[in-house]
Design a protein around this motif. Structure first.
Motif, PDB file in Angstrom:
ATOM      1  N   LEU A 108       0.710  -1.215   0.080  1.00  0.00           N
ATOM      2  CA  LEU A 108      -0.072  -0.103  -0.011  1.00  0.00           C
ATOM      3  C   LEU A 108       0.756   1.218  -0.073  1.00  0.00           C
ATOM      4  CD1 LEU A 108      -2.889   1.282   0.329  1.00  0.00           C
ATOM      5  CD2 LEU A 108      -2.532   1.148   2.609  1.00  0.00           C
ATOM      6  N   MET A 109       1.985   1.289   0.821  1.00  0.00           N
ATOM      7  CA  MET A 109       2.754   2.281   0.820  1.00  0.00           C
ATOM      8  C   MET A 109       3.477   2.615  -0.679  1.00  0.00           C
ATOM      9  SD  MET A 109       3.348   4.554   3.082  1.00  0.00           S
ATOM     10  CE  MET A 109       5.054   4.980   2.917  1.00  0.00           C
ATOM     11  N   VAL A 110       4.006   1.363  -1.201  1.00  0.00           N
ATOM     12  CA  VAL A 110       4.397   1.404  -2.443  1.00  0.00           C
ATOM     13  C   VAL A 110       3.554   2.150  -3.474  1.00  0.00           C
ATOM     14  CG1 VAL A 110       5.493   0.172  -4.418  1.00  0.00           C
ATOM     15  CG2 VAL A 110       6.048  -0.426  -1.976  1.00  0.00           C
ATOM     16  N   MET A 111       2.207   1.782  -3.605  1.00  0.00           N
ATOM     17  CA  MET A 111       1.368   2.481  -4.210  1.00  0.00           C
ATOM     18  C   MET A 111       1.049   3.678  -4.070  1.00  0.00           C
ATOM     19  SD  MET A 111      -2.832   1.010  -4.556  1.00  0.00           S
ATOM     20  CE  MET A 111      -3.468   2.118  -3.125  1.00  0.00           C
ATOM     21  N   VAL A 112       1.135   4.200  -2.817  1.00  0.00           N
ATOM     22  CA  VAL A 112       0.748   5.489  -2.515  1.00  0.00           C
ATOM     23  C   VAL A 112       2.216   6.231  -3.054  1.00  0.00           C
ATOM     24  CG1 VAL A 112       1.100   7.381  -0.803  1.00  0.00           C
ATOM     25  CG2 VAL A 112      -0.334   5.305  -0.451  1.00  0.00           C
ATOM     26  N   THR A 170       9.764   9.540 -12.571  1.00  0.00           N
ATOM     27  CA  THR A 170       9.117   9.971 -11.341  1.00  0.00           C
ATOM     28  C   THR A 170       8.439   8.680 -10.534  1.00  0.00           C
ATOM     29  OG1 THR A 170       7.189  10.816 -12.102  1.00  0.00           O
ATOM     30  CG2 THR A 170       8.812  12.237 -11.925  1.00  0.00           C
ATOM     31  N   PHE A 171       7.655   8.025 -11.404  1.00  0.00           N
ATOM     32  CA  PHE A 171       7.090   6.899 -10.884  1.00  0.00           C
ATOM     33  C   PHE A 171       8.330   5.699 -10.499  1.00  0.00           C
ATOM     34  CE2 PHE A 171       5.804   2.392 -11.317  1.00  0.00           C
ATOM     35  CZ  PHE A 171       4.630   2.275 -10.605  1.00  0.00           C
ATOM     36  N   HIS A 172       9.258   5.538 -11.299  1.00  0.00           N
ATOM     37  CA  HIS A 172      10.204   4.748 -10.904  1.00  0.00           C
ATOM     38  C   HIS A 172      10.973   4.900  -9.866  1.00  0.00           C
ATOM     39  CE1 HIS A 172       9.159   4.162 -15.275  1.00  0.00           C
ATOM     40  NE2 HIS A 172       9.405   2.970 -14.943  1.00  0.00           N
ATOM     41  N   ALA A 173      11.464   6.215  -9.571  1.00  0.00           N
ATOM     42  CA  ALA A 173      12.134   6.798  -8.673  1.00  0.00           C
ATOM     43  C   ALA A 173      11.745   6.836  -7.353  1.00  0.00           C
ATOM     44  CB  ALA A 173      12.520   8.413  -8.892  1.00  0.00           C
ATOM     45  N   LEU A 174      10.402   7.043  -7.327  1.00  0.00           N
ATOM     46  CA  LEU A 174       9.602   7.085  -5.803  1.00  0.00           C
ATOM     47  C   LEU A 174       9.250   5.523  -5.486  1.00  0.00           C
ATOM     48  CD1 LEU A 174       7.208  10.032  -6.220  1.00  0.00           C
ATOM     49  CD2 LEU A 174       9.107   9.928  -4.726  1.00  0.00           C
ATOM     50  N   VAL A 175       9.033   4.823  -6.349  1.00  0.00           N
ATOM     51  CA  VAL A 175       8.825   3.320  -5.990  1.00  0.00           C
ATOM     52  C   VAL A 175       9.828   2.717  -5.557  1.00  0.00           C
ATOM     53  CG1 VAL A 175       8.140   0.961  -6.996  1.00  0.00           C
ATOM     54  CG2 VAL A 175       6.780   3.132  -7.381  1.00  0.00           C
ATOM     55  N   ALA A 176      11.343   2.814  -6.451  1.00  0.00           N
ATOM     56  CA  ALA A 176      12.244   2.481  -5.889  1.00  0.00           C
ATOM     57  C   ALA A 176      12.863   2.862  -4.604  1.00  0.00           C
ATOM     58  CB  ALA A 176      13.476   2.556  -6.957  1.00  0.00           C
ATOM     59  N   PHE A 177      12.429   4.110  -4.229  1.00  0.00           N
ATOM     60  CA  PHE A 177      13.148   4.710  -2.915  1.00  0.00           C
ATOM     61  C   PHE A 177      12.142   4.138  -1.930  1.00  0.00           C
ATOM     62  CE2 PHE A 177      11.933   7.795   0.232  1.00  0.00           C
ATOM     63  CZ  PHE A 177      13.232   8.307   0.650  1.00  0.00           C
ATOM     64  N   ILE A 178      11.115   4.059  -2.100  1.00  0.00           N
ATOM     65  CA  ILE A 178      10.274   3.421  -0.845  1.00  0.00           C
ATOM     66  C   ILE A 178      10.606   1.964  -0.515  1.00  0.00           C
ATOM     67  CG2 ILE A 178       8.046   2.803  -2.131  1.00  0.00           C
ATOM     68  CD1 ILE A 178       8.269   4.071   1.424  1.00  0.00           C
ATOM     69  N   LEU A 234      15.187  -3.716   0.229  1.00  0.00           N
ATOM     70  CA  LEU A 234      15.368  -4.185  -1.092  1.00  0.00           C
ATOM     71  C   LEU A 234      16.450  -3.291  -1.474  1.00  0.00           C
ATOM     72  CD1 LEU A 234      12.313  -5.487  -0.947  1.00  0.00           C
ATOM     73  CD2 LEU A 234      12.499  -5.006  -3.299  1.00  0.00           C
ATOM     74  N   THR A 235      17.367  -3.856  -2.247  1.00  0.00           N
ATOM     75  CA  THR A 235      18.406  -3.164  -2.743  1.00  0.00           C
ATOM     76  C   THR A 235      17.999  -2.189  -3.970  1.00  0.00           C
ATOM     77  OG1 THR A 235      18.855  -4.751  -4.864  1.00  0.00           O
ATOM     78  CG2 THR A 235      19.999  -4.957  -2.567  1.00  0.00           C
ATOM     79  N   GLU A 236      18.868  -1.154  -4.192  1.00  0.00           N
ATOM     80  CA  GLU A 236      18.182  -0.144  -5.131  1.00  0.00           C
ATOM     81  C   GLU A 236      18.055  -0.679  -6.415  1.00  0.00           C
ATOM     82  OE1 GLU A 236      20.074   4.182  -7.196  1.00  0.00           O
ATOM     83  OE2 GLU A 236      20.943   2.872  -5.757  1.00  0.00           O
ATOM     84  N   GLY A 274      14.651  -2.537  -6.329  1.00  0.00           N
ATOM     85  CA  GLY A 274      13.553  -1.452  -6.343  1.00  0.00           C
ATOM     86  C   GLY A 274      13.375  -1.177  -7.896  1.00  0.00           C
ATOM     87  N   LYS A 275      14.237  -0.697  -8.290  1.00  0.00           N
ATOM     88  CA  LYS A 275      14.112  -0.287  -9.923  1.00  0.00           C
ATOM     89  C   LYS A 275      13.576  -1.377 -10.726  1.00  0.00           C
ATOM     90  CE  LYS A 275      17.794   3.226  -9.213  1.00  0.00           C
ATOM     91  NZ  LYS A 275      19.304   3.690  -9.939  1.00  0.00           N
ATOM     92  N   ILE A 276      14.004  -2.522 -10.611  1.00  0.00           N
ATOM     93  CA  ILE A 276      13.592  -3.626 -11.436  1.00  0.00           C
ATOM     94  C   ILE A 276      11.938  -3.849 -11.108  1.00  0.00           C
ATOM     95  CG2 ILE A 276      13.562  -6.183 -11.876  1.00  0.00           C
ATOM     96  CD1 ILE A 276      16.712  -5.818 -11.786  1.00  0.00           C
ATOM     97  N   PHE A 277      11.830  -3.809 -10.023  1.00  0.00           N
ATOM     98  CA  PHE A 277      10.235  -3.709  -9.410  1.00  0.00           C
ATOM     99  C   PHE A 277       9.484  -2.773 -10.483  1.00  0.00           C
ATOM    100  CE2 PHE A 277       6.452  -2.515  -7.100  1.00  0.00           C
ATOM    101  CZ  PHE A 277       5.928  -3.788  -7.083  1.00  0.00           C
ATOM    102  N   ALA A 278       9.766  -1.453 -10.265  1.00  0.00           N
ATOM    103  CA  ALA A 278       9.175  -0.369 -10.868  1.00  0.00           C
ATOM    104  C   ALA A 278       9.009  -0.465 -12.374  1.00  0.00           C
ATOM    105  CB  ALA A 278       9.985   0.844 -10.322  1.00  0.00           C
TER     106      ALA A 278
END
Length: 338
Positions: free
Chosen positions: A256-260, A276-284, A290-292, A295-299
Motif C-alpha cells: 500500500l505504501m508503494v502504491m501511494v 518519477t514513478f520509478h524513482a519514488l517506487v524504488a525509493f520506498i 530491498l536493494t536499489e 527496487g528499480k526492477i520492480f518499478a
C-alpha cells in the motif's frame, strides 16, 4: 490532435526530462539483472496483474459513462466510453494531461456530445480520484505510521512549509482576488460580445457537467466504482509484488505504501509518470530492505505492464473510433436543456 509550436516545445522538454530521469535511474542497472528477474518471476501473477488492470480500465470507463448518462436521453454504450478513455491515456503518453481533453474530443466526435459538459464530468472524476487518493494516503499513514513519519521527516521540513505558507499566503489571496475582479469587470463590460457569450455558454456547460453527480440515476454504482478502482490498483501492484522473489514477502500494508508513492509519481507532469514513478517506487522499496537495483526492477516491471496495456488498448480504440467515424453515423443521445 494538432499542437502549436509552444505545445510541441512543452512536449519535447517534458519528454526529455522524463527520458533523462529514467536514464539517470537505470544507467547502472544491468540488462542481465532485469532479464534474470523476469526469468525468476511468476508469469501467472504478472498475468493476474495485467488482467485486473484491464478490468480496472473498464470500471473507470463505466464510472465515467454514469456521469455522462445523467444528461442523455439514450444511455451511452460503455464500450464507447472505454474507447475514449484509452485514447486519452494513449495521448497522455505523448502530451501530459492532454488526454483528458482528448477523451472528451473522442465522444464529441462519435456521439455528438457537448465538449464543455464532458470536461465537467472529467474534472469531477479527477476530483473524486484526488479525494480517494488522500484517503488512501491516510490509510497508509495509519498502517505504516513509523515508515510514513520517517519519510516525512527525511523529505519535508515542516518549519520551511510553515514559513513559506506565512510568507506567500497573503500574496496568493491578493492574486486570486485581483483575477476575480478583472474577470468580473471584463465579462460585464463586454457582456454582449460574441466571445464573452461563448465563454458564458462554455462555463454553464462545464458547471452542468460538474453537477452531473447530483442527477445520476446510479449514484451507488458511481461510488462503489470509485472504491473499486483503488482496490484494483492495489491488487495490480500486489500481484506484481507476489510475482517477483525480492518483493514476494512484502506485507499488504507495505505494498500500500508503494502504491501511494507510485500514485504521487504518476501526478508529475511528465509522459506517463516516466522516471518519477520509478524513482519514488524504488525509493520506498529501499526502506523495506530491498536493494536499489531490486527496487528499480520492480518499478520498471509494474510500469511496463501498464504501458503495454495502454499501448495495445489505445491503438485498438483508435482503430475502432476511426471505423465508427468513417463507416457509421453515430446516433447519439441529445443533451437535455437544463
Amino acid at each position: 490532435m494538432k499542437l502549436t509550436i509552444k505545445q510541441w516545445i512543452q512536449v519535447v522538454v517534458s519528454l526529455a526530462v522524463a527520458i533523462w530521469i529514467f536514464w539517470f535511474l537505470y544507467k547502472d542497472v544491468k540488462m542481465e539483472s532485469l532479464l534474470e528477474a523476469l526469468q525468476q518471476a511468476s508469469f501467472f501473477w504478472i498475468g493476474m496483474s495485467i488482467g485486473i488492470s484491464i478490468i480496472g480500465f473498464g470500471v473507470r470507463a463505466w464510472r465515467w459513462k454514469l456521469l455522462i448518462d445523467a444528461d442523455l436521453e439514450k444511455q451511452l454504450p460503455t464500450l464507447r466510453a472505454f474507447y475514449g478513455l484509452m485514447i486519452g491515456y494513449l495521448v497522455n503518453m505523448l502530451v501530459p494531461r492532454a488526454g483528458e481533453v482528448a477523451r472528451c474530443g473522442v465522444l464529441k466526435k462519435t456521439e455528438k456530445l457537448q465538449l464543455s459538459k464532458l470536461l465537467g464530468t472529467v474534472i469531477l472524476e479527477r476530483s473524486v480520484d484526488l479525494l480517494f487518493m488522500l484517503l488512501v494516503i491516510f490509510l497508509a499513514f495509519v498502517l505504516e505510521r513509523e515508515i510514513f513519519v520517517g519519510l516525512a521527516q527525511e523529505l519535508v521540513s515542516m518549519e520551511a512549509i510553515k514559513l513559506a505558507f506565512q510568507e506567500y499566503l497573503p500574496l496568493l489571496i491578493s492574486a486570486v482576488v485581483l483575477v476575480v475582479i478583472v474577470v468580473y469587470w471584463v465579462v460585464n463590460r463586454y457582456r454582449d460580445h460574441g466571445l464573452v457569450q461563448k465563454f458564458h455558454h462554455f462555463m454553464r456547460e462545464l458547471v452542468g457537467g460538474l453537477k452531473s453527480v447530483q442527477r445520476m440515476k446510479n449514484r451507488k454504482g458511481f461510488w462503489l466504482a470509485s472504491v473499486g478502482i483503488w482496490i484494483i490498483y492495489f491488487l495490480m501492484m500486489y500481484f506484481i509484488a507476489k510475482a517477483i522473489p525480492s518483493t514476494a514477502n512484502l506485507s499488504p500494508s507495505s505494498v500500500l505504501m508503494v502504491m501511494v508513492m507510485g500514485s504521487i509519481g504518476m501526478i508529475a507532469p511528465v509522459q506517463g509518470g516516466i522516471g518519477t514513478f520509478h524513482a519514488l517506487v524504488a525509493f520506498i522499496l529501499m526502506t523495506y530492505g530491498l536493494t536499489e537495483e531490486q527496487g528499480k526492477i520492480f518499478a520498471v516491471i509494474v510500469h511496463s505492464s501498464q504501458v503495454l496495456i495502454v499501448l495495445v488498448a489505445g491503438v485498438i480504440s483508435l482503430l475502432a473510433v476511426a471505423k465508427i467515424s468513417v463507416i457509421t453515423k453515430p446516433q447519439a443521445g441529445h443533451l437535455r436543456n437544463n
